[in-house]
Design a protein around this motif. Structure first.
Motif, PDB file in Angstrom:
ATOM      1  N   LEU A  30       0.826  -1.211   0.000  1.00 61.85           N
ATOM      2  CA  LEU A  30       0.000   0.000   0.000  1.00 61.85           C
ATOM      3  C   LEU A  30       0.862   1.264   0.000  1.00 61.85           C
ATOM      4  N   LEU A  31       1.963   1.233   0.760  1.00 64.36           N
ATOM      5  CA  LEU A  31       2.864   2.394   0.801  1.00 64.36           C
ATOM      6  C   LEU A  31       3.496   2.654  -0.564  1.00 64.36           C
ATOM      7  N   ILE A  32       3.937   1.585  -1.218  1.00 62.99           N
ATOM      8  CA  ILE A  32       4.523   1.723  -2.553  1.00 62.99           C
ATOM      9  C   ILE A  32       3.482   2.246  -3.537  1.00 62.99           C
ATOM     10  N   THR A  33       2.272   1.672  -3.461  1.00 65.77           N
ATOM     11  CA  THR A  33       1.185   2.111  -4.343  1.00 65.77           C
ATOM     12  C   THR A  33       0.858   3.577  -4.109  1.00 65.77           C
ATOM     13  N   LYS A  34       0.840   3.976  -2.834  1.00 65.61           N
ATOM     14  CA  LYS A  34       0.557   5.379  -2.502  1.00 65.61           C
ATOM     15  C   LYS A  34       1.611   6.307  -3.102  1.00 65.61           C
ATOM     16  N   ASN A  35       2.893   5.933  -2.971  1.00 62.06           N
ATOM     17  CA  ASN A  35       3.968   6.766  -3.528  1.00 62.06           C
ATOM     18  C   ASN A  35       3.871   6.863  -5.045  1.00 62.06           C
ATOM     19  N   VAL A  36       3.490   5.749  -5.687  1.00 63.05           N
ATOM     20  CA  VAL A  36       3.307   5.767  -7.147  1.00 63.05           C
ATOM     21  C   VAL A  36       2.165   6.705  -7.520  1.00 63.05           C
ATOM     22  N   MET A  37       1.060   6.628  -6.765  1.00 63.37           N
ATOM     23  CA  MET A  37      -0.094   7.488  -7.030  1.00 63.37           C
ATOM     24  C   MET A  37       0.244   8.969  -6.826  1.00 63.37           C
ATOM     25  N   ILE A  38       1.020   9.253  -5.776  1.00 65.78           N
ATOM     26  CA  ILE A  38       1.432  10.648  -5.518  1.00 65.78           C
ATOM     27  C   ILE A  38       2.295  11.166  -6.667  1.00 65.78           C
ATOM     28  N   GLU A  39       3.189  10.312  -7.153  1.00 59.79           N
ATOM     29  CA  GLU A  39       4.042  10.706  -8.279  1.00 59.79           C
ATOM     30  C   GLU A  39       3.200  10.957  -9.530  1.00 59.79           C
ATOM     31  N   LEU A  40       2.215  10.092  -9.777  1.00 62.04           N
ATOM     32  CA  LEU A  40       1.337  10.269 -10.939  1.00 62.04           C
ATOM     33  C   LEU A  40       0.521  11.556 -10.811  1.00 62.04           C
ATOM     34  N   ASN A 153       8.003  42.200 -13.337  1.00 63.04           N
ATOM     35  CA  ASN A 153       8.590  40.935 -12.885  1.00 63.04           C
ATOM     36  C   ASN A 153       7.634  40.171 -11.980  1.00 63.04           C
ATOM     37  N   SER A 154       7.796  38.867 -12.014  1.00 63.35           N
ATOM     38  CA  SER A 154       7.037  37.983 -11.136  1.00 63.35           C
ATOM     39  C   SER A 154       7.938  36.848 -10.691  1.00 63.35           C
ATOM     40  N   TYR A 155       7.520  36.179  -9.646  1.00 58.34           N
ATOM     41  CA  TYR A 155       8.158  34.920  -9.253  1.00 58.34           C
ATOM     42  C   TYR A 155       7.171  33.792  -9.510  1.00 58.34           C
ATOM     43  N   LEU A 156       7.641  32.765 -10.185  1.00 55.13           N
ATOM     44  CA  LEU A 156       6.817  31.581 -10.424  1.00 55.13           C
ATOM     45  C   LEU A 156       7.326  30.458  -9.534  1.00 55.13           C
ATOM     46  N   LEU A 157       6.426  29.885  -8.748  1.00 54.60           N
ATOM     47  CA  LEU A 157       6.803  28.844  -7.796  1.00 54.60           C
ATOM     48  C   LEU A 157       6.176  27.513  -8.202  1.00 54.60           C
ATOM     49  N   THR A 158       6.991  26.476  -8.244  1.00 54.87           N
ATOM     50  CA  THR A 158       6.460  25.119  -8.437  1.00 54.87           C
ATOM     51  C   THR A 158       6.558  24.382  -7.103  1.00 54.87           C
ATOM     52  N   LEU A 159       5.730  23.359  -6.943  1.00 56.50           N
ATOM     53  CA  LEU A 159       5.633  22.663  -5.662  1.00 56.50           C
ATOM     54  C   LEU A 159       6.195  21.249  -5.736  1.00 56.50           C
ATOM     55  N   LYS A 160       6.664  20.771  -4.591  1.00 56.69           N
ATOM     56  CA  LYS A 160       7.138  19.385  -4.494  1.00 56.69           C
ATOM     57  C   LYS A 160       5.967  18.409  -4.523  1.00 56.69           C
ATOM     58  N   ASN A 161       4.928  18.757  -3.792  1.00 59.41           N
ATOM     59  CA  ASN A 161       3.753  17.888  -3.691  1.00 59.41           C
ATOM     60  C   ASN A 161       2.501  18.721  -3.959  1.00 59.41           C
ATOM     61  N   TRP A 162       1.908  18.504  -5.129  1.00 60.33           N
ATOM     62  CA  TRP A 162       0.732  19.298  -5.511  1.00 60.33           C
ATOM     63  C   TRP A 162      -0.518  18.879  -4.761  1.00 60.33           C
ATOM     64  N   LEU A 163      -0.478  17.763  -4.054  1.00 62.31           N
ATOM     65  CA  LEU A 163      -1.607  17.380  -3.208  1.00 62.31           C
ATOM     66  C   LEU A 163      -1.788  18.369  -2.056  1.00 62.31           C
ATOM     67  N   LYS A 164      -0.702  19.069  -1.723  1.00 64.17           N
ATOM     68  CA  LYS A 164      -0.747  20.049  -0.635  1.00 64.17           C
ATOM     69  C   LYS A 164      -0.822  21.473  -1.176  1.00 64.17           C
TER      70      LYS A 164
END
Length: 275
Positions: A30-40, A153-164
């Protein structure tokens, strides 16, 4: 050593080992599946960003969930905005540009791409296309960005985890409340948030179940070993040592189930990747 051998040979011990292994293997899966889903899900947001308009040369702090910070030049395009950024992953000359992949049919690599930046018109040579869902971010050289810092000018920020993303967006708005902040989320119809939520529930339930089973089986092991420990005590073993052996038996049982479950999950993971 004989004490542990006799313990591991017991039918009840093998049953506990099997139960532990099944639960732990399921948890790992389940943990592996969760990490795969988060990456997707994060890949689903590829090209998304949060904009902070820079009016006073502010310094952007890297909050926990912020991945990359791009200094950008913003250009008005009717009601929309186009952003010019530099990206270290591209080695661009001053006259080269990376354009969104949506232009691939009408503009070829090597063609001239004209842009009005400030009061000037620039002719860029298209080097390649950016493989993201957004159509309003163009990549130019860092030299060009530095030469035009006086523009909007602007700053564009990308996120590590878009779920958050909502939590992070609230943090950004709270920290930079005096600045205009906009979000540009580009996603496909595919979403994995429901699956991730279900997996989180299953993980909580299984973890709770494992703790209960661990407590119950540990008590049973101690009770089952009492008779044998009385014999060992009469043979000269200290009670404190026998109690320590009981703890080691339980720990060894958990350790073996961890090893077996890890091997099982690894085999299934390898087979999954081969299919």
């Amino acid at each position: 050593m004989l004490i542990f051998k006799s313990f591991l040979r017991k039918k009840t011990t093998k049953t506990y080992l099997l139960i532990y292994t099944i639960i732990l293997a399921t948890l790992f899966t389940l943990l592996i599946t969760k990490n795969v889903m988060i990456e997707l899900e994060n890949n689903n947001y590829k090209g998304s960003f949060i904009e902070i308009e820079d009016k006073n040369n502010i310094q952007i702090d890297r909050l926990n969930n912020i991945d990359k910070i791009y200094q950008a030049i913003s250009i008005k395009d009717g009601y929309n905005k186009i952003f010019l950024i530099s990206d270290e992953s591209y080695d661009l000359k001053n006259s080269e540009i990376i354009i969104p992949i949506k232009y691939k049919e009408e503009i070829k690599v090597g063609d001239i791409f004209e842009l009005e930046v400030g009061d000037n018109s620039y002719n860029f040579v298209v080097k390649s296309y950016s493989n993201s869902k957004n159509n309003n971010v163009l990549v130019v050289s860092s030299k060009f960005i530095n030469e035009n810092k006086g523009l909007d000018n602007s700053y564009l920020l990308t996120l590590k985890n878009w779920l958050k993303k909502e939590q992070t967006l609230d943090e950004i708005r709270d920290k930079y409340k005096d600045y205009n902040i906009s979000s540009y989320f580009y996603t496909s119809n595919d979403t994995y948030t429901t699956f991730i939520t279900i997996i989180n529930i299953l993980l909580s339930v299984l973890t709770f179940l494992f703790i209960i089973i661990l407590v119950v089986t540990s008590v049973n092991i101690i009770e089952d070993e009492k008779k044998k420990n009385e014999i060992y005590y009469k043979l000269g073993y200290l009670k404190t040592k026998l109690q320590r052996y009981n703890v080691i038996k339980i720990i060894s049982l958990i350790g073996l189930s961890l090893i077996f479950s890890f091997i099982i999950v690894t085999i299934f993971y390898i087979l999954y990747n081969l299919l």
